[in-house]
Design an enzyme around this catalytic site. Structure first.
Site, short mmCIF file in Angstrom:
data_model
loop_
_atom_site.label_atom_id
_atom_site.label_comp_id
_atom_site.label_asym_id
_atom_site.label_seq_id
_atom_site.Cartn_x
_atom_site.Cartn_y
_atom_site.Cartn_z
N ARG A 49 -8.50 3.46 -11.19
CA ARG A 49 -7.22 4.11 -11.44
C ARG A 49 -6.12 3.06 -11.28
NH1 ARG A 49 -5.60 2.41 -7.38
NH2 ARG A 49 -3.75 3.66 -7.65
N ALA A 51 -2.18 2.30 -13.27
CA ALA A 51 -1.82 2.17 -14.69
C ALA A 51 -2.35 0.90 -15.37
CB ALA A 51 -0.30 2.29 -14.83
N ARG A 85 -6.41 9.97 -19.64
CA ARG A 85 -5.29 10.32 -18.76
C ARG A 85 -3.99 10.12 -19.55
NH1 ARG A 85 -5.33 8.05 -12.79
NH2 ARG A 85 -4.08 9.93 -12.47
N GLN A 187 -4.58 8.10 -2.16
CA GLN A 187 -4.68 6.69 -2.56
C GLN A 187 -4.03 5.77 -1.53
OE1 GLN A 187 -3.83 9.21 -4.53
NE2 GLN A 187 -4.27 8.83 -6.68
N ASP A 226 3.94 4.30 -13.67
CA ASP A 226 2.98 4.62 -14.74
C ASP A 226 3.65 4.61 -16.11
OD1 ASP A 226 1.56 5.71 -12.24
OD2 ASP A 226 0.04 5.74 -13.82
N LYS A 237 3.29 8.13 -9.09
CA LYS A 237 2.52 9.13 -8.33
C LYS A 237 3.41 10.21 -7.72
CE LYS A 237 -0.97 9.50 -8.01
NZ LYS A 237 -1.65 10.46 -8.93
#
Ligand code: MRU
Length: 346
Positions: A49, A51, A85, A187, A226, A237
């Site tokens: 994960r 970006a 995603r 995360q 992102d 996030k």
């Protein structure tokens, strides 16, 4: 430094080896992705994960498909991977680069492999520059708050927000980092604490609802991105917007660190950024145990938008853009699309 690689393409096997981030910090396990479906599932299930890294993974996913040397199946695989995603623009940006090459290539596998390598290498280099420029923001013994994971686990290099912190450490500035745990998938707690401590950084994990308590002690807050719209509104996030509000209230500078591949020059504001909604089970359960009443419904957006007014600056591989605005980002866009690709301070 670092001591791990979140993704490595293996040319002999035409596969990708990834560090399965869903198992960290408990287990450091590596998984082979051999098919386009494997790559799609790993991105969707967040085994990898961040970006920039999902852009690199998708590019190599197209290389896996290129083994067929058939343009139709390569384009089909590319379009499928984009849908894994929706929020990080790096994914569609990387796939567009791969498709542009595929459409005009006579030697599909060779050319696509070369392009995926270029995407990976550019990401690694962007992280280095972001680290160098961003470290100017960090004074000796600075206390810095971060959110989610914008580190080496999320990129091909030293990371963006965390790349700045690693660079400051190399400059003997002894940064001290406060990491928001980042509900629901943690995360911050699981990944950022893992990589920071592995690299000798003094690290404190706080739950997300402690951010307002600790923010007054901070010298700086830095997060990743992102997708950044033309006016500077930034998707990152979920929880980032709240952190930016808390930082502004306390007079703590709030910076975004991101490569140019995270800018979406085609959208005007953050309102146009698609926000990924994830499965409700991520919130309803904790460690496989139900923690929410059956009748209660769940909201689970994976990202939020921080309005540009709350962002003091954006650190890119071209330098630090203080007080970002549309005019400055338009200028950056020209710098990207123009012939001058030299790295220079803004
Ligand atoms: O859902 P995730 O873990 O992929 O979200 C990651 C983030 O929000 C990061 O801050 C962002 O992708 C930048 S990574 C350099």
């Amino acid at each position: 430094m670092l001591g791990f690689q979140p993704l490595k393409y293996n040319q002999g096997a035409n596969s990708i080896v990834i560090l399965d981030q869903s198992q960290l910090p408990e287990k450091e396990t590596y998984e082979h992705l051999r098919t386009v479906d494997d790559v799609y599932n790993a991105i969707r299930d967040m085994k990898l994960r961040g970006a920039p890294l999902i852009g690199v993974a998708a590019a190599y996913g197209v290389v896996i498909a290129a083994h067929s040397e058939k343009i139709d199946s390569i384009v089909k695989a590319a379009d499928y991977l984009i849908s894994a995603r929706p929020t990080a623009v790096n994914l569609s940006w990387a796939i567009k680069r791969m498709k542009d090459i595929a459409i005009k290539s006579k030697n599909l596998f060779k050319d696509l492999y070369k392009e995926a390598q270029a995407i990976e290498q550019e990401d690694r280099s962007a992280c280095q520059y972001i680290g160098q420029y961003g470290s100017e923001l960090i004074k000796a013994d600075a206390k810095i708050m971060v959110h989610c994971n914008a580190g080496a686990l999320a990129t091909s290099g030293i990371g963006t927000a965390l790349g700045i912190i690693y660079t400051a450490k190399d400059q003997n500035k002894n940064p001290v980092v406060y990491v928001c745990e980042t509900r629901p998938l943690l995360q911050g707690a699981r990944l950022t604490s893992w990589e920071l401590t592995k690299n000798g950084i003094e690290t404190y994990v706080i739950s997300d609802n402690m951010a307002a308590t600790y923010m007054p002690e901070m010298d700086l807050a830095i997060v990743g991105a992102d997708r950044i719209a033309l006016n500077g509104d930034t998707a990152n996030k979920i929880g980032t917007r709240g952190l930016a509000i808390i930082a502004r209230y306390n007079g703590v500078p709030f910076y975004v660190a991101a490569p140019l591949s995270s800018f979406d020059f085609n959208i005007e504001t953050g309102n146009e950024i698609p926000i990924e909604m994830r499965a409700e089970g991520e919130l309803r359960k904790f460690n496989d145990k139900i923690i929410v009443a059956d009748q209660a419904m769940i909201c689970n957006p994976a990202f939020d938008i921080t309005p540009v007014d709350l962002i003091n600056g954006i650190v890119t591989e071209k330098g630090i853009m203080e007080q970002p605005n549309r005019m400055k980002i338009e200028k950056l866009k020209k710098n990207v699309t123009g012939s001058n690709s030299e790295t220079q301070a803004l």
